[in-house]
Design a protein around this motif. Structure first.
Motif, PDB file in Angstrom:
ATOM      1  N   ASP A 149       0.950  -1.007  -0.484  1.00  0.00           N
ATOM      2  CA  ASP A 149       0.284  -0.416   0.212  1.00  0.00           C
ATOM      3  C   ASP A 149       0.327   0.922   0.217  1.00  0.00           C
ATOM      4  N   ALA A 150       1.825   1.608   0.477  1.00  0.00           N
ATOM      5  CA  ALA A 150       2.797   2.203   0.621  1.00  0.00           C
ATOM      6  C   ALA A 150       3.180   2.234  -0.309  1.00  0.00           C
ATOM      7  N   LEU A 151       3.609   0.966  -1.367  1.00  0.00           N
ATOM      8  CA  LEU A 151       4.550   1.554  -2.452  1.00  0.00           C
ATOM      9  C   LEU A 151       3.977   2.288  -3.820  1.00  0.00           C
ATOM     10  N   TRP A 152       2.550   1.378  -3.185  1.00  0.00           N
ATOM     11  CA  TRP A 152       1.669   2.169  -4.322  1.00  0.00           C
ATOM     12  C   TRP A 152       1.398   3.928  -4.529  1.00  0.00           C
ATOM     13  N   ARG A 153       1.166   4.057  -2.936  1.00  0.00           N
ATOM     14  CA  ARG A 153       0.753   5.248  -2.733  1.00  0.00           C
ATOM     15  C   ARG A 153       1.622   6.244  -3.461  1.00  0.00           C
ATOM     16  N   VAL A 154       3.118   5.929  -3.255  1.00  0.00           N
ATOM     17  CA  VAL A 154       4.379   6.750  -4.618  1.00  0.00           C
ATOM     18  C   VAL A 154       4.256   6.595  -5.707  1.00  0.00           C
ATOM     19  N   VAL A 155       3.457   5.346  -6.086  1.00  0.00           N
ATOM     20  CA  VAL A 155       3.601   5.175  -7.552  1.00  0.00           C
ATOM     21  C   VAL A 155       2.464   5.974  -7.842  1.00  0.00           C
ATOM     22  N   GLU A 156       1.793   5.905  -7.492  1.00  0.00           N
ATOM     23  CA  GLU A 156       0.691   6.916  -8.320  1.00  0.00           C
ATOM     24  C   GLU A 156       0.629   8.490  -7.802  1.00  0.00           C
ATOM     25  N   GLY A 157       0.933   8.437  -7.362  1.00  0.00           N
ATOM     26  CA  GLY A 157       1.591   9.920  -7.098  1.00  0.00           C
ATOM     27  C   GLY A 157       2.388  10.557  -7.568  1.00  0.00           C
TER      28      GLY A 157
END
Length: 523
Positions: free
Chosen positions: A373-381
């Motif tokens: 989840d933390a990695l996805w938030r960075v990717v999507e941002g």
């Protein structure tokens, strides 16, 4: 401005106030729903109690709109007579909002073909009304190719045999429109401007909320109403005055404007393309049209759709609302949401034969102790103000080079700082696919001799150190070359991939690990 007027501006929505239906609900077909006006019209029609069907060549680009579940979506190309005829079946009102802005030298022919397809399909299906948003075109001046094409489309629809209303507007002011973005960036970035002669052409702009109000009301017009209506706001000015008044509303110093008569439309469009986020291919028809006087010759629409109690929105108030919505990241649709003409629109190829037997791939995988989840938030941002996590100078140089050759560059940014939707513009990429928490695929809209994609996969890694369960980021850049120049381009930049793509995946993982929650303290 008095205190009452200031209060009124603060509470007015930029979008049209919902116009309640005055009769039975109608079935409305909206074309161009992925565009600036169409994407805003759909929720207004729904709010007025109508049933809405949307025609789109790429329905997946609509799925993240808040209203996507409330409409019927038909996959069809506007130039396909069979598909369009099927889309018109059972429809009361067709909103024709298609035009090939920036579509190359043959855009006029494309506009005429699709208009004829719709005119024929609407007549055969028994559609009760056609509504088209066209452009103001002076009768006593030589028209730009863009305005001439818009006038031809209006004639085709009026000759369809279906009761038709054509609303003719000049510059539409609203957060996200190409005209507004061009005005905003020219004014904000250039305190001193050397400008072409078109800055002194007379213009009568109109706010997007008033355009939407007219469009919604047209669904209920009597069948005997069959004509064009000029629509415009209360202010008439030239482009130089528009820039000065924008500067005043945005609390900028007064701009110095020096007209130079030698700028051709081509030079002007490239100049606009370098200064603003609007690429030269879109800027050119806008600039060419600005040489014409676009002022309303009548206000007959008020006999059928009376002005709102507070009157039509003036230029300053429209700009104030648009500027505020841009600052609040509250833009629902933008000019950038429409695909750039000539940009790749096909899915990511999996068969090398699709690209002449060659498909270049840069594949990288990196494990992380951060949660998926933390990695996805960075990717999507990624992108926009946050950048691309590697070699910022290289990205700025690449964006500058793209703009020099008429591309979109990096200045489009992103619609929302944290969330992406399919169809969103992201600097010089576009979101082609998004599966929350798992997949983000971007399609390049920069000027390159081929087709390019950048893809991120986020996966769970149960074998992460400490047994906490980390994640894996898989990053893939894909390039399908076009001709010898495409192969030469790939190999010319391949030496930098380690810095750019390698640095990107490491930067994304590092950012995710730095933002993950800290482990609980020992008691």
């Amino acid at each position: 401005m008095d205190a009452a007027a200031q209060t009124r501006v603060m509470v007015q929505p930029e979008a049209a106030p919902h116009v309640p239906s005055t009769g039975a609900p109608l079935t409305c077909l909206v074309t161009g729903a992925t565009g600036y006006v169409g994407g805003r019209l759909v929720p207004e029609l729904l709010a007025a109690g109508h049933r809405v069907r949307v025609l789109s060549r790429s329905p997946e680009r609509l799925r993240d709109h808040p209203w996507a579940g409330d409409v019927e979506v038909v996959r069809a190309d506007a130039g396909d007579p069979v598909a369009v005829a099927e889309a018109c079946r059972g429809v009361d009102v067709v909103y024709y909002l298609i035009h090939a802005l920036g579509g190359g030298p043959s855009f006029g022919g494309a506009d005429r073909r699709t208009a004829r397809v719709m005119a024929d399909a609407a007549r055969r299906a028994g559609v009760r009304r056609l509504v088209h948003l066209g452009a103001l075109a002076p009768e006593d001046e030589e028209l730009s190719p863009h305005l001439r094409s818009r006038a031809e489309v209006a004639e085709i629809l009026l000759g369809s045999g279906v009761p038709t209303v054509v609303l003719r507007a000049a510059v539409v002011l609203g957060s996200g429109s190409a005209s507004f973005e061009m005005l905003r960036y020219l004014t904000e970035r250039l305190p001193v401007m050397v400008t072409p002669r078109w800055v002194h052409s007379r213009i009568q702009p109109i706010a997007i909320r008033d355009v939407l109000r007219y469009l919604v009301a047209c669904a209920q017009l009597p069948a005997a109403v069959h004509r064009c209506f000029d629509i415009g706001g209360p202010d008439v000015m030239d482009y130089a005055e528009m820039m000065q008044r924008y500067a005043h509303v945005a609390e900028l110093p007064r701009r110095r404007i020096v007209p130079v008569p030698l700028f051709s439309p081509s030079l002007s469009s490239h100049w606009v393309g370098l200064i603003t986020p609007v690429p030269a291919g879109i800027a050119r028809p806008l600039v060419e049209s600005l040489r014409n006087t676009v002022v309303c010759a009548e206000h007959d629409i008020a006999r059928y759709v009376p002005d709102p109690p507070g009157g039509l929105l003036g230029f300053d108030d429209a700009v104030r609302l648009a500027v505020q919505r841009v600052r609040d990241s509250a833009v629902t649709t933008r000019w950038a949401s429409a695909s750039v003409p000539g940009a790749p629109s096909d899915p990511l190829p999996t068969d090398p034969d699709w690209a002449g037997g060659t498909l270049y791939v840069d594949d990288r995988v990196l494990a992380s102790t951060a949660s998926p989840d933390a990695l996805w938030r960075v990717v999507e941002g990624i992108g926009g103000e946050r950048g691309w996590y590697s070699w910022p100078l290289a990205w700025r140089v690449r964006g500058g080079l793209d703009r020099m050759v008429g591309g979109v560059g990096l200045r489009r940014g992103r619609r929302d700082p944290d969330r992406l939707y399919v169809g969103d513009a992201l600097d010089f990429w576009r979101v082609e696919e998004r599966e929350a928490g798992r997949l983000l695929r971007l399609r390049a809209e920069m000027r390159v001799p081929g087709l390019a994609w950048l893809e991120f996969h986020v996966e769970h890694d149960g074998a992460a150190p400490g047994g906490r369960g980390g994640s894996v980021l898989r990053q893939r850049a894909t390039f399908a070359p076009r001709g010898l120049s495409g192969h030469a381009y790939w190999w010319a930049v391949a030496a930098f991939h380690g810095f750019v793509f390698g640095g990107m995946i490491r930067g994304l993982v590092r950012a995710a690990e730095e933002r993950r929650p800290a482990p609980p303290r020992a008691r």
